[in-house]
Every structure is written in C-alpha cells, then in structure tokens.
Design an enzyme around this catalytic site. Sequence first.
Site, PDB file in Angstrom:
ATOM      1  N   TYR A 166      -8.123  21.881 -29.668  1.00 20.53           N
ATOM      2  CA  TYR A 166      -7.690  20.482 -29.627  1.00 20.53           C
ATOM      3  C   TYR A 166      -6.407  20.353 -28.784  1.00 20.53           C
ATOM      4  O   TYR A 166      -6.269  19.452 -27.956  1.00 20.53           O
ATOM      5  CB  TYR A 166      -7.464  19.976 -31.062  1.00 20.53           C
ATOM      6  CG  TYR A 166      -6.659  18.712 -31.155  1.00 20.53           C
ATOM      7  CD1 TYR A 166      -7.114  17.523 -30.579  1.00 20.53           C
ATOM      8  CD2 TYR A 166      -5.430  18.681 -31.817  1.00 20.53           C
ATOM      9  CE1 TYR A 166      -6.369  16.361 -30.659  1.00 20.53           C
ATOM     10  CE2 TYR A 166      -4.677  17.523 -31.904  1.00 20.53           C
ATOM     11  CZ  TYR A 166      -5.153  16.369 -31.320  1.00 20.53           C
ATOM     12  OH  TYR A 166      -4.403  15.220 -31.391  1.00 20.53           O
ATOM     13  N   SER A 191       3.735   9.634 -32.237  1.00 16.88           N
ATOM     14  CA  SER A 191       2.521   8.921 -31.823  1.00 16.88           C
ATOM     15  C   SER A 191       2.047   8.047 -32.962  1.00 16.88           C
ATOM     16  O   SER A 191       2.124   8.432 -34.131  1.00 16.88           O
ATOM     17  CB  SER A 191       1.425   9.941 -31.479  1.00 16.88           C
ATOM     18  OG  SER A 191       0.173   9.297 -31.429  1.00 16.88           O
ATOM     19  N   GLN A 230       5.466   5.560 -30.201  1.00 18.03           N
ATOM     20  CA  GLN A 230       4.470   5.280 -29.148  1.00 18.03           C
ATOM     21  C   GLN A 230       3.291   4.503 -29.724  1.00 18.03           C
ATOM     22  O   GLN A 230       2.830   4.788 -30.822  1.00 18.03           O
ATOM     23  CB  GLN A 230       3.989   6.617 -28.555  1.00 18.03           C
ATOM     24  CG  GLN A 230       2.847   6.506 -27.573  1.00 18.03           C
ATOM     25  CD  GLN A 230       1.481   6.707 -28.229  1.00 18.03           C
ATOM     26  OE1 GLN A 230       1.369   7.409 -29.226  1.00 18.03           O
ATOM     27  NE2 GLN A 230       0.448   6.086 -27.690  1.00 18.03           N
ATOM     28  N   TYR A 259      -0.730   2.953 -29.175  1.00 19.70           N
ATOM     29  CA  TYR A 259      -2.005   2.754 -28.490  1.00 19.70           C
ATOM     30  C   TYR A 259      -2.465   1.326 -28.781  1.00 19.70           C
ATOM     31  O   TYR A 259      -2.088   0.741 -29.799  1.00 19.70           O
ATOM     32  CB  TYR A 259      -3.055   3.738 -29.015  1.00 19.70           C
ATOM     33  CG  TYR A 259      -2.982   5.116 -28.402  1.00 19.70           C
ATOM     34  CD1 TYR A 259      -2.944   5.276 -27.019  1.00 19.70           C
ATOM     35  CD2 TYR A 259      -2.981   6.251 -29.206  1.00 19.70           C
ATOM     36  CE1 TYR A 259      -2.901   6.545 -26.457  1.00 19.70           C
ATOM     37  CE2 TYR A 259      -2.941   7.523 -28.643  1.00 19.70           C
ATOM     38  CZ  TYR A 259      -2.900   7.663 -27.264  1.00 19.70           C
ATOM     39  OH  TYR A 259      -2.866   8.907 -26.709  1.00 19.70           O
ATOM     40  N   THR A 285       1.455   3.449 -24.270  1.00 22.83           N
ATOM     41  CA  THR A 285       0.650   4.363 -23.456  1.00 22.83           C
ATOM     42  C   THR A 285      -0.425   3.576 -22.723  1.00 22.83           C
ATOM     43  O   THR A 285      -1.234   2.884 -23.338  1.00 22.83           O
ATOM     44  CB  THR A 285       0.036   5.472 -24.340  1.00 22.83           C
ATOM     45  OG1 THR A 285       1.116   6.261 -24.842  1.00 22.83           O
ATOM     46  CG2 THR A 285      -0.908   6.355 -23.558  1.00 22.83           C
ATOM     47  N   ARG A 319     -13.777  15.680 -23.727  1.00 23.11           N
ATOM     48  CA  ARG A 319     -13.111  16.989 -23.714  1.00 23.11           C
ATOM     49  C   ARG A 319     -14.109  17.994 -24.276  1.00 23.11           C
ATOM     50  O   ARG A 319     -14.321  18.066 -25.488  1.00 23.11           O
ATOM     51  CB  ARG A 319     -11.834  16.964 -24.555  1.00 23.11           C
ATOM     52  CG  ARG A 319     -10.833  15.979 -24.014  1.00 23.11           C
ATOM     53  CD  ARG A 319      -9.447  16.147 -24.605  1.00 23.11           C
ATOM     54  NE  ARG A 319      -8.654  14.978 -24.286  1.00 23.11           N
ATOM     55  CZ  ARG A 319      -8.137  14.139 -25.170  1.00 23.11           C
ATOM     56  NH1 ARG A 319      -8.276  14.363 -26.469  1.00 23.11           N
ATOM     57  NH2 ARG A 319      -7.451  13.090 -24.778  1.00 23.11           N
ATOM     58  N   LYS A 340       4.053   4.539 -20.521  1.00 16.90           N
ATOM     59  CA  LYS A 340       3.724   5.947 -20.268  1.00 16.90           C
ATOM     60  C   LYS A 340       2.346   6.059 -19.630  1.00 16.90           C
ATOM     61  O   LYS A 340       1.407   5.358 -20.033  1.00 16.90           O
ATOM     62  CB  LYS A 340       3.718   6.694 -21.609  1.00 16.90           C
ATOM     63  CG  LYS A 340       3.213   8.127 -21.549  1.00 16.90           C
ATOM     64  CD  LYS A 340       3.463   8.843 -22.859  1.00 16.90           C
ATOM     65  CE  LYS A 340       3.000  10.287 -22.833  1.00 16.90           C
ATOM     66  NZ  LYS A 340       1.578  10.451 -23.042  1.00 16.90           N
ATOM     67  N   HIS A 395      -1.104  12.507 -18.824  1.00 15.75           N
ATOM     68  CA  HIS A 395      -1.516  12.813 -20.189  1.00 15.75           C
ATOM     69  C   HIS A 395      -1.798  14.320 -20.354  1.00 15.75           C
ATOM     70  O   HIS A 395      -2.663  14.729 -21.122  1.00 15.75           O
ATOM     71  CB  HIS A 395      -2.774  12.002 -20.545  1.00 15.75           C
ATOM     72  CG  HIS A 395      -2.820  11.489 -21.955  1.00 15.75           C
ATOM     73  ND1 HIS A 395      -2.462  10.227 -22.304  1.00 15.75           N
ATOM     74  CD2 HIS A 395      -3.199  12.088 -23.120  1.00 15.75           C
ATOM     75  CE1 HIS A 395      -2.642  10.049 -23.617  1.00 15.75           C
ATOM     76  NE2 HIS A 395      -3.076  11.179 -24.136  1.00 15.75           N
ATOM     77  N   ARG A 415      -5.443  15.416 -19.888  1.00 15.41           N
ATOM     78  CA  ARG A 415      -6.403  15.226 -20.985  1.00 15.41           C
ATOM     79  C   ARG A 415      -7.297  14.007 -20.812  1.00 15.41           C
ATOM     80  O   ARG A 415      -8.198  13.790 -21.606  1.00 15.41           O
ATOM     81  CB  ARG A 415      -5.643  15.109 -22.310  1.00 15.41           C
ATOM     82  CG  ARG A 415      -4.940  16.386 -22.694  1.00 15.41           C
ATOM     83  CD  ARG A 415      -3.984  16.166 -23.855  1.00 15.41           C
ATOM     84  NE  ARG A 415      -4.631  15.938 -25.130  1.00 15.41           N
ATOM     85  CZ  ARG A 415      -5.093  16.893 -25.924  1.00 15.41           C
ATOM     86  NH1 ARG A 415      -4.992  18.146 -25.557  1.00 15.41           N
ATOM     87  NH2 ARG A 415      -5.647  16.602 -27.085  1.00 15.41           N
TER      88      ARG A 415
HETATM   89  C1  LIG Z   1      -2.747  17.486 -28.752  1.00 16.09           C
HETATM   90  C2  LIG Z   1      -2.226  16.361 -27.929  1.00 16.09           C
HETATM   91  C3  LIG Z   1      -2.289  15.064 -28.423  1.00 16.09           C
HETATM   92  C4  LIG Z   1      -1.782  14.008 -27.655  1.00 16.09           C
HETATM   93  N1  LIG Z   1      -1.760  12.758 -28.185  1.00 16.09           N
HETATM   94  C5  LIG Z   1      -1.130  11.757 -27.519  1.00 16.09           C
HETATM   95  C6  LIG Z   1      -0.909  10.508 -28.135  1.00 16.09           C
HETATM   96  O1  LIG Z   1      -1.243  10.293 -29.292  1.00 16.09           O
HETATM   97  N2  LIG Z   1      -0.289   9.550 -27.398  1.00 16.09           N
HETATM   98  C7  LIG Z   1       0.130   9.752 -26.107  1.00 16.09           C
HETATM   99  O2  LIG Z   1       0.681   8.856 -25.473  1.00 16.09           O
HETATM  100  N3  LIG Z   1      -0.053  10.953 -25.507  1.00 16.09           N
HETATM  101  C8  LIG Z   1      -0.643  11.967 -26.190  1.00 16.09           C
HETATM  102  N4  LIG Z   1      -0.753  13.196 -25.621  1.00 16.09           N
HETATM  103  C9  LIG Z   1      -0.197  13.425 -24.268  1.00 16.09           C
HETATM  104  C10 LIG Z   1       1.277  13.850 -24.346  1.00 16.09           C
HETATM  105  O3  LIG Z   1       2.089  12.800 -24.793  1.00 16.09           O
HETATM  106  C11 LIG Z   1       1.814  14.315 -23.001  1.00 16.09           C
HETATM  107  O4  LIG Z   1       1.600  13.315 -22.043  1.00 16.09           O
HETATM  108  C12 LIG Z   1       1.183  15.611 -22.518  1.00 16.09           C
HETATM  109  O5  LIG Z   1       0.987  16.506 -23.584  1.00 16.09           O
HETATM  110  C13 LIG Z   1       2.092  16.254 -21.475  1.00 16.09           C
HETATM  111  O6  LIG Z   1       1.524  17.414 -20.955  1.00 16.09           O
HETATM  112  P1  LIG Z   1       1.869  18.885 -21.479  1.00 16.09           P
HETATM  113  O7  LIG Z   1       1.066  19.073 -22.734  1.00 16.09           O
HETATM  114  O8  LIG Z   1       1.406  19.731 -20.367  1.00 16.09           O
HETATM  115  O9  LIG Z   1       3.353  18.959 -21.742  1.00 16.09           O
HETATM  116  C14 LIG Z   1      -1.259  14.266 -26.354  1.00 16.09           C
HETATM  117  C15 LIG Z   1      -1.213  15.574 -25.879  1.00 16.09           C
HETATM  118  C16 LIG Z   1      -1.677  16.614 -26.644  1.00 16.09           C
HETATM  119  C17 LIG Z   1      -1.557  18.019 -26.119  1.00 16.09           C
END
Ligand SMILES: Cc1cc2nc3c(=O)[nH]c(=O)nc-3n(C[C@H](O)[C@H](O)[C@H](O)COP(=O)(O)O)c2cc1C
Length: 415
Positions: free
Chosen positions: A53, A136, A157, A159, A187, A196, A283, A307, A310
């Site tokens: 995940y 989040s 943050q 959604y 976001t 994914r 963001k 992100h 992702r």
């Molecule tokens: C497990 C996971 C859950 C995430 N959930 C959110 C989220 O709920 N809201 C959001 O804006 N970004 C989410 N993100 C994105 C992160 O805020 C961030 O943009 C990203 O992890 C940055 O890249 P890095 O993991 O390489 O540092 C998530 C990232 C991961 C790894």
Amino acid sequence: MSGDDKEAESETNETDGPAPIKPRPSGLALRYPTIEDLRKRARRRVPRFTFDYVDGAAGAGETCKTRNAAALDAVELVPRYGVENFTADTEVELFGRRYAAPVAIAPMGLPGLVWPGGEEALARAAQAARIPFILSSAAGATIERVAELAPDCTWFQLYRMPRNELAINFDLVRRAEAVGVQALMLTLDVPARTKRPRELRNRLIIPYTVGLRTFAHVLPHPAWLLALQRHGQTAFANYQAYAGEKVSNREVVKFVREQSGGSFTWNEVARFRDAWKGPLVVKGILHPHDAERAVELGVDGVVVSNHGGRQLESAPASIDVLPAVAAAVGDRATVLFDSGIRSGEDVVRALALGAKSTLSGRAFMYGLAALGPRGPSHVANFFFDEIAEAMRQVGTRHCGEIRDLVVRHSSALAF
Ligand SMILES: Cc1cc2nc3c(=O)[nH]c(=O)nc-3n(C[C@H](O)[C@H](O)[C@H](O)COP(=O)(O)O)c2cc1C
C-alpha cells in the site's frame, strides 16, 4: 559505551575529512543510514498488503515513482567554499511560523494500516521535531486528537466531498479552525480513483478482514499484530461523525466512497478561500498555469507534486516542473515540493530549484513500518542531520541561501 557506540567507533570512516563537526552517528543512524535501509526493513516487518500500500504506485511499471527518484538523483549542485563562521541553520519560516527544518510529513491516508496507531506516532514525532504534520482527511485519527498531540504543528488536508454543496468539507474546515489547525491543504490531483496493481493483487479492501489470504500475510508479524490488538482496526476517523457515530468501519468506508469524488474546481477553491481565514495551500500542481490560477484566487501556497507517482503513471517527475512553477508563482505565494524525497540532499536540491520547503511521504511511512512508533522520530532526525550535512557540503548557512546555488538540471521542463 553502548554496543551501538562501539560499532560507531570501529566503523566510522575518518579518512575523508578533518575533525568531525557533529557527533558520530550511533544507534539507529548506523543501522539505517538511508531511507532504503528502512524500506528494506519495512518490507520484512509488516504484512505484505500493508507494505505494498505504501510502496506501490500507479501503473503496471510504477514508472512515475521511479522517474521522481531518478530525476532528483540527476540534479547536480555546485558547492561553494570559504564561508566564515559557518553554521548550517535548517530553520524555515512558513506562513508566519518557524519550523525546525524544511521538511514536513506529507498527508497520507491510513498510516494506521501501516502500523496500528500510526497517526498518533506521526503527530507526536512532528511536535517533538517541530515540523508540520499534515493530517490527511482520510487518516485514522481525528483532527481534534491530532491537534491535541501536535498543537504547534498540525496542518489539515482535504479531499473533495461534493454532495450538498461540499457540506462535509466545510464542516471539516470549521472543525479545523476550532482546534487551531495551522494551514489547510486542498488536494487537486485525485480527479478519479486510480489503478494501483499491487493493491488489486493483494485485494486490499478497507477495512480488511483476516481471511485466508490476509491470515498468511499477518501471521509472521507478531509485533504488528500486537499493535493491532492495542489500537484496533484503522478507519476514516474524521468522517465517522457524518456517517453516524454508531456505524461500523465498513459502513464508514462505504459512506466515504459514495460521498467523495473529483478534483476541486477553481470556483470551489475560491469558496474555501472565503471560508478559511488561515493559510490555504493547494497540492498536486504540475503546470505553471494552474499555479498562477491558484495564486490569483488568493492561495498562500502551492505544492508541486505528482502524489509520489501514485495517480498518473505518465506524469512528469515533479522536480522537473518545479523551476517553471516557481518562476510563475514568484514571491506571490509559497512554493512547496514533494514526490521522491529520500535524503537531505534531495531536500536541498528542491530548495535550490525554487521550493521554500518540502514534504515527505513514504520516507516517514517506511520508518513507521520498520521501527513502529519510534520510526517517525528517527526519520525526522535523519532529515535534520542530512539537511544540515548537505548545507555544510554546499556552503550555505541558512535555507534562504540555498536558492543561490548553481544547479545543473537538464531534465527540467520548459512550458
Ligand atoms: C500511503 C500513502 C497515502 C497517501 N495518501 C494521501 C492523502 O490522503 N492525501 C494526499 O493529499 N496525498 C496522499 N499521498 C501523497 C503524499 O501526500 C505525497 O504527495 C507523496 O507521498 C510524496 O511522495 P513520496 O512518497 O515519494 O515522498 C499519499 C502517499 C502515500 C505514500
């Protein structure tokens, strides 16, 4: 002298420099000198569906995640020498508040899936380290609880939940204001659910049930199971109040799925600007025109981010669009950066290319998975040490000077 210190004594390489300017690394810093070391331990320490995940990304090849790291690696910094009275001051001011270093814990859904109780561990670590923890709205702890644990460092943050004129979103804004949240982040880069593959292969469905498949995943991880027993299953705590206090986790998840959707429109961003008097940040910006649009609506900050790879596999590395976005924004708003940060030098690279500060997601999650509740503090210390070290290496006394470095960035996008 502890065993770890003895190890440090014998293993630290003294041949590359003069007298050390800081204490030699010891303990966790020796065992996990890089985020990759934590990632490897994380893989062994938590159930596979949990690791996947965090570690997973969009697309069959997860190439955007790889692209982020490769593009950051390729950024070259030209160091300067001979500065008098040298100290590397890592402090940074964001929206009128001082934080200890230019790195924040990025908003992430369900840290409690990675390590039960993970949200609280992240909040405590952020408060102790004096860096922002961006909770989040899809996390497993409420804003009220996190603001109690990290009163000086909580950002929040959102959604999009479009029903009834964004009624849930605006109620969350009210709650954030009531507990003194320091910045609100919208976001933008999740216009739709994404694919994914690792999550699909693992049949990751929240809340998970320990069936035949997950049983095999969780059984070899007694420490994780113990934490699960103590904290219970993670759920979308911030939405519980809207789904009904008495409803099950499963019903909350169903409710959230039905209510959420789409990316905030610019008209909606303008409505948040009216409703929220504190610092407002958007963001997920990858195009300079989107950044300009946001600034014209009065936002205080933009996060250049894909992100963490992702959402859209074909998205550019976010470091490659940072200079163009920073140029478009100028000094009208604060530019933040994330996606791919795995070292202090990565943070310095982002600051050299126009960001005022950075966010890190997976690094903190790997720490949490690898080391449980003490992991996030270890990662914060890791960044403090590495950012200061990188600043010493390039010859910058404070974060503001990093912007003046000469940088080679051949993959930067021109718009
Ligand atoms: C497990 C996971 C859950 C995430 N959930 C959110 C989220 O709920 N809201 C959001 O804006 N970004 C989410 N993100 C994105 C992160 O805020 C961030 O943009 C990203 O992890 C940055 O890249 P890095 O993991 O390489 O540092 C998530 C990232 C991961 C790894």
